[in-house]
Write an enzyme that holds these catalytic residues in place. Structure first.
Site, PDB file in Angstrom:
ATOM      1  N   HIS A 143       0.837  -1.215   0.000  1.00 40.20           N
ATOM      2  CA  HIS A 143       0.000   0.000   0.000  1.00 40.20           C
ATOM      3  C   HIS A 143       0.866   1.257   0.000  1.00 40.20           C
ATOM      4  O   HIS A 143       2.061   1.201   0.288  1.00 40.20           O
ATOM      5  CB  HIS A 143      -0.908   0.030   1.236  1.00 40.20           C
ATOM      6  N   LYS A 147      -0.525   4.776   4.640  1.00 39.34           N
ATOM      7  CA  LYS A 147      -1.398   3.828   5.353  1.00 39.34           C
ATOM      8  C   LYS A 147      -0.902   3.616   6.777  1.00 39.34           C
ATOM      9  O   LYS A 147       0.289   3.412   7.006  1.00 39.34           O
ATOM     10  CB  LYS A 147      -1.480   2.492   4.592  1.00 39.34           C
TER      11      LYS A 147
HETATM   12  N1  LIG Z   1     -12.695  -0.885   3.022  1.00 37.18           N
HETATM   13  C1  LIG Z   1     -12.038  -0.391   1.953  1.00 37.18           C
HETATM   14  O1  LIG Z   1     -12.344  -0.720   0.784  1.00 37.18           O
HETATM   15  C2  LIG Z   1     -10.954   0.617   2.180  1.00 37.18           C
HETATM   16  C3  LIG Z   1     -10.616   0.932   3.453  1.00 37.18           C
HETATM   17  N2  LIG Z   1      -9.723   1.936   3.696  1.00 37.18           N
HETATM   18  C4  LIG Z   1      -9.535   2.296   5.081  1.00 37.18           C
HETATM   19  O2  LIG Z   1     -10.181   3.555   5.301  1.00 37.18           O
HETATM   20  C5  LIG Z   1      -9.502   4.267   6.332  1.00 37.18           C
HETATM   21  C6  LIG Z   1      -9.170   5.672   5.826  1.00 37.18           C
HETATM   22  O3  LIG Z   1      -8.234   5.569   4.776  1.00 37.18           O
HETATM   23  P1  LIG Z   1      -7.729   6.891   4.010  1.00 37.18           P
HETATM   24  O4  LIG Z   1      -8.871   7.630   3.424  1.00 37.18           O
HETATM   25  O5  LIG Z   1      -6.611   6.454   3.134  1.00 37.18           O
HETATM   26  O6  LIG Z   1      -7.122   7.729   5.245  1.00 37.18           O
HETATM   27  P2  LIG Z   1      -6.831   9.281   5.347  1.00 37.18           P
HETATM   28  O7  LIG Z   1      -5.865   9.448   6.469  1.00 37.18           O
HETATM   29  O8  LIG Z   1      -6.508   9.853   4.023  1.00 37.18           O
HETATM   30  O9  LIG Z   1      -8.255   9.898   5.789  1.00 37.18           O
HETATM   31  C7  LIG Z   1      -8.860   9.628   7.024  1.00 37.18           C
HETATM   32  C8  LIG Z   1      -9.660  10.845   7.439  1.00 37.18           C
HETATM   33  O10 LIG Z   1     -10.331  10.529   8.652  1.00 37.18           O
HETATM   34  C9  LIG Z   1     -10.496  11.698   9.417  1.00 37.18           C
HETATM   35  N3  LIG Z   1      -9.933  11.457  10.745  1.00 37.18           N
HETATM   36  C10 LIG Z   1      -8.687  11.034  11.032  1.00 37.18           C
HETATM   37  N4  LIG Z   1      -8.509  10.964  12.364  1.00 37.18           N
HETATM   38  C11 LIG Z   1      -9.680  11.340  12.917  1.00 37.18           C
HETATM   39  C12 LIG Z   1     -10.126  11.474  14.253  1.00 37.18           C
HETATM   40  N5  LIG Z   1      -9.319  11.197  15.287  1.00 37.18           N
HETATM   41  N6  LIG Z   1     -11.387  11.898  14.460  1.00 37.18           N
HETATM   42  C13 LIG Z   1     -12.199  12.166  13.421  1.00 37.18           C
HETATM   43  N7  LIG Z   1     -11.833  12.073  12.133  1.00 37.18           N
HETATM   44  C14 LIG Z   1     -10.588  11.654  11.894  1.00 37.18           C
HETATM   45  C15 LIG Z   1      -9.731  12.814   8.716  1.00 37.18           C
HETATM   46  O11 LIG Z   1     -10.670  13.580   7.953  1.00 37.18           O
HETATM   47  P3  LIG Z   1     -11.127  15.070   8.366  1.00 37.18           P
HETATM   48  O12 LIG Z   1      -9.898  15.813   8.733  1.00 37.18           O
HETATM   49  O13 LIG Z   1     -11.804  15.545   7.132  1.00 37.18           O
HETATM   50  O14 LIG Z   1     -12.065  14.919   9.522  1.00 37.18           O
HETATM   51  C16 LIG Z   1      -8.819  12.072   7.767  1.00 37.18           C
HETATM   52  O15 LIG Z   1      -8.504  12.823   6.639  1.00 37.18           O
HETATM   53  C17 LIG Z   1      -8.297   3.398   6.713  1.00 37.18           C
HETATM   54  O16 LIG Z   1      -8.635   2.616   7.846  1.00 37.18           O
HETATM   55  C18 LIG Z   1      -8.101   2.504   5.492  1.00 37.18           C
HETATM   56  O17 LIG Z   1      -7.469   1.298   5.794  1.00 37.18           O
HETATM   57  C19 LIG Z   1      -9.124   2.615   2.677  1.00 37.18           C
HETATM   58  C20 LIG Z   1      -9.403   2.309   1.386  1.00 37.18           C
HETATM   59  C21 LIG Z   1     -10.339   1.273   1.011  1.00 37.18           C
HETATM   60  O1  LIG Z   2      -5.634   2.009   3.405  1.00 39.15           O
HETATM   61  C1  LIG Z   2      -5.898   1.720   2.220  1.00 39.15           C
HETATM   62  O2  LIG Z   2      -5.580   2.435   1.262  1.00 39.15           O
HETATM   63  C2  LIG Z   2      -6.637   0.476   1.978  1.00 39.15           C
HETATM   64  N1  LIG Z   2      -7.063  -0.195   3.015  1.00 39.15           N
HETATM   65  C3  LIG Z   2      -7.882  -1.345   3.000  1.00 39.15           C
HETATM   66  C4  LIG Z   2      -7.260  -2.460   3.822  1.00 39.15           C
HETATM   67  O3  LIG Z   2      -6.677  -2.166   4.889  1.00 39.15           O
HETATM   68  O4  LIG Z   2      -7.383  -3.624   3.446  1.00 39.15           O
HETATM   69  C5  LIG Z   2      -8.347  -1.762   1.634  1.00 39.15           C
HETATM   70  C6  LIG Z   2      -7.494  -1.349   0.480  1.00 39.15           C
HETATM   71  O5  LIG Z   2      -6.505  -2.302   0.244  1.00 39.15           O
HETATM   72  C7  LIG Z   2      -6.922   0.053   0.597  1.00 39.15           C
END
Ligand SMILES: NC(=O)C1=CN([C@@H]2O[C@H](COP(=O)(O)OP(=O)(O)OC[C@H]3O[C@@H](n4cnc5c(N)ncnc54)[C@H](OP(=O)(O)O)[C@@H]3O)[C@@H](O)[C@H]2O)C=CC1
Ligand SMILES: O=C(O)C1=N[C@H](C(=O)O)C[C@H](O)C1
Length: 251
Positions: A143, A147
């Site tokens: 990744h 991450k």
């Molecule tokens: N299930 C799936 O298909 C996928 C899952 N994921 C998962 O999604 C999650 C997010 O990934 P990603 O978008 O890359 O992460 P990012 O770090 O880019 O975004 C997460 C956002 O969450 C918010 N955030 C972070 N900490 C806090 C907090 N303490 N309280 C409230 N809001 C908070 C912030 O947004 P703001 O400042 O706007 O509040 C931050 O920008 C991860 O756990 C990742 O593994 C990712 C991709 C695909």
């Molecule tokens: O953090 C990511 O970017 C992603 N997280 C998910 C995971 O933890 O499996 C899914 C995807 O691979 C992207």
């Protein structure tokens, strides 16, 4: 349809808002850092989410944030009977229990990976693990460098599936120094580099042959599309925990 999107400034939050706008789905961006988002009908701070959900007609919430925030947002869903799609990964057991309890009150769909192809990978990995007893199994996930959690949620889901089908139950995270492989191990390897969206590879090796099964996400839009499909589907469900495979089977 109106969807609240938490973590709106994040990698996934931005992708979901963009795709929702393309699909004509109205969104409320929930963010600590953003005050105005072009693609969203409105923006609110996380602490205002309970009142926004109580006062506005919101069909579902989509959460891709961090575990501690995710379970707090879920409490707001429980209080307002709002269905919740959770893509966040890295939950601890106590947080998973909290999600389970929430699903007594509202429909909840949590998936570690909303790419449809990963459901195919899971099915193939289950089949291969069952068909190749005694083969060595090694998993590698790769990744982007932003991450936080490791191994990925998807990797843990794949490992659970492999363990259910084989005698291999000892997860060995990387190897270092003198560490020969023993029976019953599943090697787990994590790479973090650049902007790689997400790759999962499972290798089955034995009998002078190697079977490799790989999924590679080439854009976050695959995750965003799956999450939006899940939210649309979940909005009509009774309270309970649902799987993304159920959405795929239905749509
Ligand atoms: N299930 C799936 O298909 C996928 C899952 N994921 C998962 O999604 C999650 C997010 O990934 P990603 O978008 O890359 O992460 P990012 O770090 O880019 O975004 C997460 C956002 O969450 C918010 N955030 C972070 N900490 C806090 C907090 N303490 N309280 C409230 N809001 C908070 C912030 O947004 P703001 O400042 O706007 O509040 C931050 O920008 C991860 O756990 C990742 O593994 C990712 C991709 C695909
Ligand atoms: O953090 C990511 O970017 C992603 N997280 C998910 C995971 O933890 O499996 C899914 C995807 O691979 C992207």
């Amino acid at each position: 349809m109106t969807i609240a999107v938490t973590g709106a400034s994040g990698r996934m939050g931005r992708s979901i808002l963009g795709l929702a706008s393309d699909r004509g789905v109205e969104t409320i961006a929930v963010s600590r850092t953003l005050t105005d988002v072009d693609e969203a009908a409105s923006t609110c701070q996380p602490e205002d989410l309970p009142s926004v959900l109580a006062e506005q007609s919101v069909d579902a919430l989509i959460d891709f944030t961090v575990p501690a925030a995710s379970v707090e947002f879920l409490d707001a869903c429980v209080d307002t009977e709002t269905p919740a799609v959770i893509g966040t990964t890295g939950f601890e057991a106590s947080e998973l229990d909290r999600i389970e309890r929430a699903s007594d009150v509202v429909p909840v769909l949590r998936a570690a990976n909303f790419a449809r192809g990963v459901q195919g990978l899971l099915a193939l990995v289950r089949e291969a693990a069952g068909a190749l007893p005694g083969y060595d199994v090694e998993l590698t996930e790769t990744h982007h460098n932003g991450k936080r959690d490791a191994p990925s949620g998807t990797a843990n889901t794949l490992l659970d599936a492999i363990e259910a089908e084989t005698d291999a139950t000892e997860r060995v995270y990387g190897r270092d120094g003198i560490q020969p492989r023993s029976d019953g191990e599943i090697g787990v390897h994590v790479r973090r580099a650049g902007s790689i969206r997400g790759e999962h590879e499972v290798v089955f090796a034995g009998n002078d042959e190697v079977l490799t099964l790989t999924h590679r996400a080439e854009s976050r839009r695959v995750f965003a599309a799956g999450a939006l499909d899940a939210a649309t589907w979940l909005a009509g469900q009774e309270p309970g925990q649902y799987a993304f495979s159920e959405v795929i089977a239905d749509t």
